[in-house]
Design a protein around this motif. Sequence first.
Motif, PDB file in Angstrom:
ATOM      1  N   HIS A  75       0.833  -1.207   0.000  1.00  0.00           N
ATOM      2  CA  HIS A  75       0.000   0.000   0.000  1.00  0.00           C
ATOM      3  C   HIS A  75       0.867   1.256   0.000  1.00  0.00           C
ATOM      4  O   HIS A  75       0.599   2.209  -0.746  1.00  0.00           O
ATOM      5  N   ASP A  76       1.933   1.272   0.799  1.00  0.00           N
ATOM      6  CA  ASP A  76       2.837   2.420   0.836  1.00  0.00           C
ATOM      7  C   ASP A  76       3.528   2.628  -0.510  1.00  0.00           C
ATOM      8  O   ASP A  76       3.666   3.763  -0.984  1.00  0.00           O
ATOM      9  N   GLU A  77       3.967   1.547  -1.150  1.00  0.00           N
ATOM     10  CA  GLU A  77       4.611   1.649  -2.468  1.00  0.00           C
ATOM     11  C   GLU A  77       3.643   2.208  -3.506  1.00  0.00           C
ATOM     12  O   GLU A  77       3.994   3.082  -4.292  1.00  0.00           O
ATOM     13  N   LEU A  78       2.410   1.708  -3.507  1.00  0.00           N
ATOM     14  CA  LEU A  78       1.419   2.177  -4.463  1.00  0.00           C
ATOM     15  C   LEU A  78       1.060   3.643  -4.209  1.00  0.00           C
ATOM     16  O   LEU A  78       0.918   4.427  -5.156  1.00  0.00           O
ATOM     17  N   ALA A  79       0.928   4.026  -2.951  1.00  0.00           N
ATOM     18  CA  ALA A  79       0.611   5.418  -2.614  1.00  0.00           C
ATOM     19  C   ALA A  79       1.728   6.343  -3.094  1.00  0.00           C
ATOM     20  O   ALA A  79       1.455   7.427  -3.641  1.00  0.00           O
ATOM     21  N   ALA A  80       2.978   5.934  -2.907  1.00  0.00           N
ATOM     22  CA  ALA A  80       4.114   6.740  -3.359  1.00  0.00           C
ATOM     23  C   ALA A  80       4.114   6.902  -4.884  1.00  0.00           C
ATOM     24  O   ALA A  80       4.527   7.940  -5.399  1.00  0.00           O
ATOM     25  N   GLU A  81       3.624   5.881  -5.584  1.00  0.00           N
ATOM     26  CA  GLU A  81       3.538   5.926  -7.045  1.00  0.00           C
ATOM     27  C   GLU A  81       2.274   6.630  -7.529  1.00  0.00           C
ATOM     28  O   GLU A  81       2.120   6.879  -8.721  1.00  0.00           O
ATOM     29  N   GLY A  82       1.348   6.909  -6.593  1.00  0.00           N
ATOM     30  CA  GLY A  82       0.076   7.529  -6.977  1.00  0.00           C
ATOM     31  C   GLY A  82      -0.865   6.565  -7.681  1.00  0.00           C
ATOM     32  O   GLY A  82      -1.617   6.945  -8.568  1.00  0.00           O
TER      33      GLY A  82
END
Length: 154
Positions: A75-82
């Motif tokens: 989830h953190d990786e996806l959020a950072a990628e938008g």
Amino acid sequence: MTTLTATAPAVDPSLFAQLYAEVQQFYAHHFHLLDAGAAEEWAATFTEDGFFHPETLPVPVSGRAALAAGVRRTHDELAAEGVQRRHWHGMVSVVPREGAEVLDVRCYALIFSTPRGGSAALRMTCVCEDVLVRVDGAWQVKERRVTRDDQPAG
């Protein structure tokens, strides 16, 4: 390789309809939690010793702490990628075991990714095979095996 083992439900048809609705509601709640990044809440939908085994990993992810950690990381990786990820389960087959307190569930999973300001795209298609057990009146995942359609069989 995935094999089909579905048989006719071992419960009364009217009870099976209620059981099937419970399973559908379980998955709606389960995947809403996952897509929202609610890691601990999602992991709590697994039994204490439950596991998730995508075929791309050499060993299953086992236990709630490890399951939650994986969701938080992704989830953190996806959020950072938008990117927003959404899971959709369909073609759900429910086969109760004796007593209908344990279920074999097989379905197709579609996973979509939508970049902020972009268009949604189908990321992958999978077959998801779960063993659900009733714990204190609620369904939980005891075992999950996922087979991706883009991976070689074997």
